[in-house]
Design an enzyme around this catalytic site. Structure first.
Site, PDB file in Angstrom:
ATOM      1  N   GLU A 140     -20.026  14.584  58.661  1.00 30.66           N
ATOM      2  CA  GLU A 140     -19.679  13.389  59.361  1.00 30.66           C
ATOM      3  C   GLU A 140     -18.595  12.722  58.921  1.00 30.66           C
ATOM      4  OE1 GLU A 140     -24.158  12.643  61.302  1.00 30.66           O
ATOM      5  OE2 GLU A 140     -23.688  11.521  59.400  1.00 30.66           O
ATOM      6  N   CYS A 182     -22.485   2.551  55.192  1.00 27.35           N
ATOM      7  CA  CYS A 182     -22.636   3.169  54.041  1.00 27.35           C
ATOM      8  C   CYS A 182     -23.985   3.737  53.540  1.00 27.35           C
ATOM      9  CB  CYS A 182     -22.218   1.895  53.050  1.00 27.35           C
ATOM     10  SG  CYS A 182     -22.019   2.388  51.331  1.00 27.35           S
TER      11      CYS A 182
END
Length: 363
Positions: free
Chosen positions: A111, A349
């Site tokens: 990703e 994150c």
């Protein structure tokens, strides 16, 4: 079975020269290929029109540009876009840039996250499929390590990005530990920053690391890109519970290594610090951070914890993060709270993960 074709993406002029002369082509063809690949952004060998048709046909027998478009995309309410890129394919299945490329159960994927912010466009790039570091708070670590990306795989996330021309910054903070795949990372950075490549300033690129003995030093010696160190706690025992990498290279040793380098000019050193409520966000932690980085030109980025399945770590509240930021700033440590982006599409994150995608493709 047809022999696998090699990818031109990621090759240096020296490698290209060796390649074309081995095929009986003029040495200057290497310069032409590099110009088409890295400056004109050719998506196919057929586009390299100043190379003879016969030599283009010969190249196509053995090579592909190596560009592979994203397989899927997800768009966040805040404008962040997460892409799924295939990796590790050296055969003709994804050999040219084609929107018809389909996900294969045999294809591993990573990703990649594009974060628009006004005139800025930041791309969060992956360097491995999964990760060996197994940090407690990171979804990628739960995936385990499935393989290193080649330089071509790393560069493809940038070159095949639909928003490529909007990019102003690149951060190697996606899936994986960049220092654990250092050869490929350094090769990709060479292509990104070399005059014969994309000619980016290294000051537009940041590479993250938990700190790996020997490899972090080599990166600091051989690259001028910014470095971002995952700290998450200044206390050794506490950091070890969050990050197994503390055992092999303690944060104190990492800081001592960083002290050997000059960060007083354009090159930047930063520390990433995810805040967990009541665990690492107190002013006592702030004092320990100040003591740890004393005398080192650096900044601290405080990050909100993005909850992941099976991990019961508490999320720090906004006011406590602000208190910690203000304390560190008052003590002379430049500190910011990073804006959270893409959480609704699991692009923030610590949330990147591709095992479920691969499993779904196999069914």
């Amino acid at each position: 079975m047809e022999n696998a074709k090699r990818r031109l993406l990621g090759m240096t002029p020296t490698e290209l020269k060796s390649t074309v002369t081995a095929l009986g082509m003029p040495a200057f063809t290497a310069r032409q290929i590099a110009e088409w690949m890295y400056q004109k952004h050719a998506t196919s060998i057929d586009e390299m029109t100043n190379i003879s048709k016969a030599n283009r046909a010969l190249l196509q027998e053995h090579f592909t540009t190596g560009l592979m478009p994203p397989l899927t995309q997800q768009r966040s309410v805040d404008g962040t876009v997460k892409y799924l890129f295939p990796v590790g394919s050296e055969n003709s299945e994804h050999s040219e840039f084609s929107e018809s490329s389909e996900f294969s159960a045999r294809t591993k994927a990573v990703e990649t996250v594009f974060i628009p912010d006004g005139e800025r466009g930041t791309l969060c790039v992956s360097s491995q499929v999964g990760c060996k570091m197994n940090c407690l708070f990171c979804q990628t670590g739960k995936q385990g390590w499935e393989g290193n990306l080649s330089a071509a795989d790393i560069l493809n996330q940038i070159e095949a990005l639909p928003e490529r021309d909007r990019l102003t910054n690149i951060v190697l903070m996606g899936q994986g530990e960049p220092m654990d795949n250092l050869e490929a990372v350094l090769r990709a950075l060479e292509v990104l920053t070399a005059p014969w490549g994309w000619a980016w300033s290294p000051k537009r690129i940041t590479v993250s690391s938990v700190g790996i003995r020997g490899k972090l030093k080599r990166f600091l010696d051989e690259s001028q890109c910014h470095v971002a160190i995952s700290m998450h706690s200044p206390l050794p025992d506490e950091r070890l519970r969050l990050m197994p990498a503390e055992r092999a290279m303690p944060i104190a040793q990492t800081v001592e290594l960083l002290r050997q380098y000059d960060f007083t000019h354009q090159r930047r050193c930063s520390f990433e610090y995810i805040c967990f409520g009541g665990l690492n966000d107190s002013l006592d932690h702030g004092r320990a951070i100040v003591n740890l980085v004393k005398g080192l030109e650096c900044r601290v980025n405080l990050i909100r914890f993005h909850e992941i399945l099976g991990v019961g770590l508490p999320r720090s509240d906004e006011k406590q993060m602000e208190r910690l930021r203000d304390y560190l700033t008052q003590q002379g440590v430049f500190t910011t709270i990073r804006a959270s982006r893409g959480e609704d599409i699991f692009a923030a994150c610590g949330m990147l993960y591709t095992k479920a995608r691969s499993a779904a493709a196999e069914n």
